[in-house]
Structures are given as C-alpha cells and as structure tokens.
Write an enzyme that holds these catalytic residues in place. Structure first.
Site, PDB file in Angstrom:
ATOM      1  N   ARG A 149       0.591  -1.495  -0.385  1.00 21.55           N
ATOM      2  CA  ARG A 149       0.456  -0.086  -0.589  1.00 21.55           C
ATOM      3  C   ARG A 149       0.941   0.891   0.130  1.00 21.55           C
ATOM      4  O   ARG A 149       0.706   1.847  -0.859  1.00 21.55           O
ATOM      5  CB  ARG A 149      -0.964   0.131   1.026  1.00 21.55           C
ATOM      6  CG  ARG A 149      -2.010  -1.074   1.600  1.00 21.55           C
ATOM      7  CD  ARG A 149      -2.576  -0.873   2.438  1.00 21.55           C
ATOM      8  NE  ARG A 149      -3.953  -2.223   2.695  1.00 21.55           N
ATOM      9  CZ  ARG A 149      -3.215  -3.144   2.910  1.00 21.55           C
ATOM     10  NH1 ARG A 149      -3.335  -3.133   4.000  1.00 21.55           N
ATOM     11  NH2 ARG A 149      -4.106  -4.123   3.701  1.00 21.55           N
ATOM     12  N   VAL A 150       2.281   1.398   0.799  1.00 21.58           N
ATOM     13  CA  VAL A 150       2.887   3.174   1.132  1.00 21.58           C
ATOM     14  C   VAL A 150       3.912   3.013   0.046  1.00 21.58           C
ATOM     15  O   VAL A 150       3.885   3.568  -0.824  1.00 21.58           O
ATOM     16  CB  VAL A 150       3.657   2.922   3.036  1.00 21.58           C
ATOM     17  CG1 VAL A 150       4.708   3.886   2.209  1.00 21.58           C
ATOM     18  CG2 VAL A 150       2.437   2.516   3.675  1.00 21.58           C
ATOM     19  N   ASP A 169      10.146  -6.407  -5.332  1.00 19.97           N
ATOM     20  CA  ASP A 169       8.903  -7.294  -5.136  1.00 19.97           C
ATOM     21  C   ASP A 169       8.339  -8.915  -4.897  1.00 19.97           C
ATOM     22  O   ASP A 169       7.934  -8.589  -6.180  1.00 19.97           O
ATOM     23  CB  ASP A 169       7.505  -6.195  -4.650  1.00 19.97           C
ATOM     24  CG  ASP A 169       6.750  -6.854  -3.808  1.00 19.97           C
ATOM     25  OD1 ASP A 169       6.516  -8.354  -3.236  1.00 19.97           O
ATOM     26  OD2 ASP A 169       5.662  -6.528  -3.076  1.00 19.97           O
ATOM     27  N   ALA A 229       9.833   2.618   7.054  1.00 18.37           N
ATOM     28  CA  ALA A 229       8.816   0.817   7.088  1.00 18.37           C
ATOM     29  C   ALA A 229       8.925   0.773   8.399  1.00 18.37           C
ATOM     30  O   ALA A 229       8.650   1.289  10.002  1.00 18.37           O
ATOM     31  CB  ALA A 229       9.363   0.162   5.483  1.00 18.37           C
ATOM     32  N   ASP A 254      13.780   6.906   9.509  1.00 16.95           N
ATOM     33  CA  ASP A 254      12.367   7.608  10.156  1.00 16.95           C
ATOM     34  C   ASP A 254      12.419   6.261  11.883  1.00 16.95           C
ATOM     35  O   ASP A 254      10.991   5.979  12.607  1.00 16.95           O
ATOM     36  CB  ASP A 254      11.138   7.790   9.965  1.00 16.95           C
ATOM     37  CG  ASP A 254       9.916   8.177  10.508  1.00 16.95           C
ATOM     38  OD1 ASP A 254      10.014   8.868  10.965  1.00 16.95           O
ATOM     39  OD2 ASP A 254       8.688   7.450  10.663  1.00 16.95           O
ATOM     40  N   GLU A 259      13.907   1.300  19.225  1.00 12.56           N
ATOM     41  CA  GLU A 259      13.126   2.697  19.789  1.00 12.56           C
ATOM     42  C   GLU A 259      12.695   3.203  21.153  1.00 12.56           C
ATOM     43  O   GLU A 259      12.534   1.983  21.991  1.00 12.56           O
ATOM     44  CB  GLU A 259      11.639   3.143  18.946  1.00 12.56           C
ATOM     45  CG  GLU A 259      12.385   3.017  17.094  1.00 12.56           C
ATOM     46  CD  GLU A 259      11.526   3.158  16.535  1.00 12.56           C
ATOM     47  OE1 GLU A 259       9.975   3.048  17.051  1.00 12.56           O
ATOM     48  OE2 GLU A 259      11.441   2.802  15.571  1.00 12.56           O
ATOM     49  N   HIS A 278      10.362   8.264  14.074  1.00 11.22           N
ATOM     50  CA  HIS A 278       9.245   7.419  14.518  1.00 11.22           C
ATOM     51  C   HIS A 278       7.908   8.238  13.891  1.00 11.22           C
ATOM     52  O   HIS A 278       7.014   8.462  14.514  1.00 11.22           O
ATOM     53  CB  HIS A 278       8.814   6.598  14.649  1.00 11.22           C
ATOM     54  CG  HIS A 278       7.913   5.715  14.079  1.00 11.22           C
ATOM     55  ND1 HIS A 278       8.634   3.741  14.688  1.00 11.22           N
ATOM     56  CD2 HIS A 278       7.057   5.467  12.987  1.00 11.22           C
ATOM     57  CE1 HIS A 278       7.696   2.848  14.118  1.00 11.22           C
ATOM     58  NE2 HIS A 278       7.327   3.704  12.737  1.00 11.22           N
ATOM     59  N   ALA A 281       2.924   7.812  10.778  1.00  8.52           N
ATOM     60  CA  ALA A 281       1.784   8.059  10.451  1.00  8.52           C
ATOM     61  C   ALA A 281       1.356   9.941  11.229  1.00  8.52           C
ATOM     62  O   ALA A 281       0.247   9.632  11.947  1.00  8.52           O
ATOM     63  CB  ALA A 281       1.580   6.969  11.534  1.00  8.52           C
TER      64      ALA A 281
END
Length: 533
Positions: A149-150, A169, A229, A254, A259, A278, A281
């Site tokens: 999707r992304v 892919d 990702a 990101d 983390e 991150h 979103a």
C-alpha cells in the site's frame, strides 16, 4: 456495551462510539493487574502500540468481542490467544498510508537537498551556502523495496516528479508494477544497482530482517537510502559506515531497530544521515482516520456485521461450516505446497472444487488456499486479508466448480501459475475428515499433509529411492512415510517423503549433485518457508 480505550486515540473515534450509544471508558495508565481489572467487564478494547494484549488479558475479559488496533502493527496483540478465546482482532492499515507515503517523499527530499543539516547550521549562525550541493530527483531512478500500500503511494508521487521506477517485490505481478509505471526487477542487488534512491516499504519479517546490509548498500553506491517502514530491515551500523565512508551520498530513517533511538547509535554521528522519531503516521488526518476506522470495526462487531480489516475472523454460514471446515486446512496446505514448488513468480491462482464440495459456499476455503500461497509473503496473512493481498498485487484469483469428479467424492485443487508455467496440488478427505494430498503436478501420490516434507523429481531409474533414503539417514533425518509416482516407465518420477525433521540444506545439495535428481525441495507445512536447490 462497554469500550475500554487504553492508549490515546483521536477524539473523532471516541465520539463515533459514543454517538453509536456505547459506553466509552479511557484508562491510559492501565497495565499489569490494573489492566486486567479494567478489561474484566469490557466488550471491546482499543489499543495502539503501548498496551500488551496477551493471554492474561483474554482470560480476564470473558465478555470481550473485539480488540481494535488504531494503527497497522499488532506485535503487541496475541492473535492466537484472541482466536482461541473467540475475540476478533482488527487493525486500521489504511488510515496512515497517505501519511507514511508523504513522509517518505519528504525524507527523500530532506536527504537529497541536505535540508535538516543546512537548517541547523543557519540556526547556529552559519551561512553555509557553498557547503551543500543537492541532488534533483528528476530523471533519477527510484528503487522501491516492497510494492504494498505505502510503496504504491510513494511510486505514484515520485513518478509524477519525473523519477524512473524499478521495483523489487517477489510477490507482485509484472502487470501490477506496469500499471504503476514501474519495472519489476527479479533480484534485490540488481535493483539497487540501478537505483539512485532506494525506499523501503516491507514489513519486518524473518526473511526481511537485516535485508539491507553491507553488500546491498555497496550496490547502491553513490545513492540515497530512505527507510520509513520498520526498524531492523536495515543494518544501521553498516548504513552509518557506508554514509560516513562516502559509499552512499546520504540516508534518511524514520524507524529503528531499537526505539527510542539509543544515544550511542552510530547513525547520530554521521551528518549526512537524517533521522526522525517515527513520525510517519503523525499527522492529524492519519490519527483521525485510524481512530474512526477502529471505531467502525468495533461498531460492526457489536452489530454482528462483517468487520473490515479483521485479522482472524472467518465468515461463513453457521450451518454450512461443519461441512466445509475439514477443507479449510486442506486448501491452505495445498496452497503452501504449490507456492513453494512453483519456481516462478505467481500471477494467477485457481482454486477448483470437484464433487460434493462444489455444492457448498467455499469462499472461506478459497481464502484459506490464498492464505497458504501468500504465507511466505506477508506478516499477518490470513483467510480474511488474503483476497485483498491478491488484489493489491494484481494476482488473478479464479474459483471454479464442477460436480463431476473422477476418483473422489470431493476434491480441492489449487493451481498456481505464471504465464505458461503452472503447478497444481490436489487434496481430498479420506473417511470424511482424514486429509490427503493425492496429486502434485499431475503425479498421483498419497501424502499426509503435515510437518516436514521432501519433494524430489528424478529420472525413473533403479537405485534412486535407495540413494535418497541413504542421504537422509546419513543426516539423521527419519522417514515417516514415502509416496512415489511416475509418468511412464523410465521417464520422470516424483516422490514425496514425510519426515520427522526439517530437511538440512546439506541434504538438498547432496541430492541434486546426483545427475539423476532433477529437483529436490524441503517444505515445512507448519512454518511459512521452504527451500529449493
């Protein structure tokens, strides 16, 4: 009905639930025993990544209907435990796709034009205009790792800015890539060798962990790497070294293996590596979207309606389920075997039903066959989201039925194709509920579909079966069952071995070293992976 929310979500989602007439309780500090107490009378639980939803939570929440994850990743939710307790798990994968894609594009420009570095120096009083010579994206080649999707949204945006697109892919079709203006490349190193910029859009899986290391970065020499990702896909130490040594012009990340990013991370010591905490979103729209999508899933579950993005909720008429239930695992196993034996990219999947089973509603069985085909592909794949995965990747799915069957009361055939190449795996039930694989690529067998299998194609000559047994024995692999078939005397034969253990790579290598062995593959049916020579 009570909805417990234990991680902050946008008010839009909470408002939608309250407007639907449900009691919404927020408790953002709940953990441990406090969480178990809070969830005890809840009918729905909404979380993000902060709440661990494990077996103990499901044990404590006897009235729980659904767990909604306001976001994509469900690492913090024990889906197997949820299923065993009859609880739906649903995530919100669409809500932040646009935000993640836009952040990827932003990070591409940030590293190409050294925007953060120039900003910091100007804020510090330096007019360092002559120190930065940026790179334009126009007419450059963008390598995309993962066209989900992304990845597709990034492709659309950067294609419109004049970039040439190449994609790696293993599970996307050439037709789907072409629809997005991209060239599909078979090998990751080949794709990186063509790219000026490379962006990553794959989930973190055992097969993608550490996918981009020192060798891969060397293929991208003189280029830029962008990862918005998941952490762990890129070897961060190798990336920092590659940028510091000038192998790469720059990088932007990101997400990270650990983390928050540790203070001693080598990424922080390299000026040409751009990092953000991150934020992919972190837009107002994305947060509202995932909140409302999650609220809609809860409302649908409460109303006994289909739950979009459910990860573990099959849908079939209650009275028909006992008749199709034995075929669900059989179809999934046939899909797994077919996908692992076809030595080509899959562009079409056909599921055929013969005999009595053709009279049933087999939508769930077909979805289970797709799940088996895709299980090496995608984290979280199940009978609910497998059809969508096929659509996203441009893979044609054909379902056909006939009430005629030659040898069995009912038969399920899963055929995987890529152009002229195809491979079919057929299964049936003996004595009502005893599953068997009865044909592989046209060869008649009688294989028990479980555990570890070795599938061998060989010339039909004396001594081959003895050779295979000897090689397995020399490597302490015990044979639980053997099923042999041949086309004609002296032609090609196929043998299936059920084994007590996985097939060591050394066994495969030793077998194919013999000219009489045409192909040998180890397949593990309780794990989504296989090996070939």
């Amino acid at each position: 009905m009570k909805v417990l929310v234990t991680d902050p979500i946008a008010d839009a989602g909470l408002d939608r639930l309250r407007e639907a007439g449900y009691d919404v309780e927020t408790n953002y500090e709940a953990e441990g025993d406090d969480l178990l107490d809070a969830v005890a009378d809840a009918n729905a639980l909404i979380v993000r990544s902060g709440t661990q939803v494990d077996e103990a939570v499901f044990e404590a929440a006897e009235d729980l209907v659904i767990v909604g994850r306001a976001g994509i990743g469900v690492d913090n939710i024990d889906i197997e435990a949820a299923t065993s307790h009859g609880v739906i798990v649903a995530n919100a994968p669409e809500g932040n796709v646009r935000a993640a894609a836009e952040h990827t594009v932003a990070m591409t420009f940030a590293t190409a034009r050294s925007i953060p570095q120039a900003h910091a120096r100007l804020k510090g009083g330096e007019w360092a205009k002559s120190d930065y010579l940026g790179t334009e994206v126009n007419n450059k080649t963008l390598g995309i790792v993962g066209l989900g999707r992304v990845g597709q949204e990034v492709a659309k945006r950067l294609d419109s800015l004049g970039m040439n697109l190449v994609v790696f892919d293993p599970y996307i079709s050439e037709e789907r890539a072409a629809q997005l203006g991209a060239e599909l490349v078979e090998d990751l190193h080949e794709m990186l060798g063509q790219a000026d910029f490379a962006t990553i859009h794959t989930p973190l899986l055992p097969e993608t962990e550490g996918m981009i290391g020192e060798e891969e970065l060397a293929q991208l020499e003189g280029g830029y790497l962008i990862n918005c990702a998941r952490g762990g896909i890129v070897d961060e130490a190798a990336l920092a070294e590659a940028v510091a040594d000038g192998v790469l012009e720059g990088a932007a990340l990101d997400s990270f293996e650990t983390e928050p990013l540790p203070e001693d991370s080598p990424l922080l010591d390299v000026d040409d590596v751009v990092v953000t905490p991150h934020l992919g979103a972190s837009t107002e729209a994305a947060q509202e979207n995932v909140a409302t999508d999650t609220a809609d899933a809860v409302i649908a579950a409460f109303r006994d309606e289909p739950v979009l993005n459910a990860l573990n909720a099959p849908s079939v008429d209650e009275t028909a389920f006992p008749r199709i239930e034995p075929y669900i695992d059989l179809a999934e196993t046939a899909g797994k075997i077919g996908a692992q034996l076809l030595d080509d990219r899959i562009s079409e999947i056909e599921v055929t039903y013969e005999g009595d089973i053709a009279s049933e509603d087999v939508e769930l069985v077909t979805a289970s066959a797709l799940k088996g085909v895709f299980q090496p592909l995608e984290w979280q794949v199940n009978a609910v989201n497998a059809p969508q995965l096929a659509e996203d990747r441009g893979i044609e799915v054909v379902e056909s039925k006939t009430h005629q069957t030659e040898d069995f009361q009912s038969l399920v055939r899963v055929t995987v194709r890529d152009g002229d190449a195809e491979l079919a795996v057929e299964g049936t039930l003996f004595a009502g509920d005893d599953p068997r694989i009865v044909r592989i690529d046209g060869f008649r067998v009688d294989a028990v579909p479980y555990g570890h299998m070795l599938v061998v194609r060989n010339r039909d000559e004396p001594g081959i079966i003895g050779l295979i047994g000897t090689v397995l024995g020399n490597h302490d692999v015990n044979i639980a069952g053997m099923f042999n078939a041949r086309e004609v005397h002296g032609g090609e034969a196929l043998t299936v071995y059920n084994l007590d253990d996985d097939v060591p790579e050394a066994v495969i290598e030793e077998l194919v070293a013999d000219d009489r062995i045409l192909e040998a593959r180890g397949i593990t049916l309780d794990e989504p992976n296989g090996r070939e020579a």
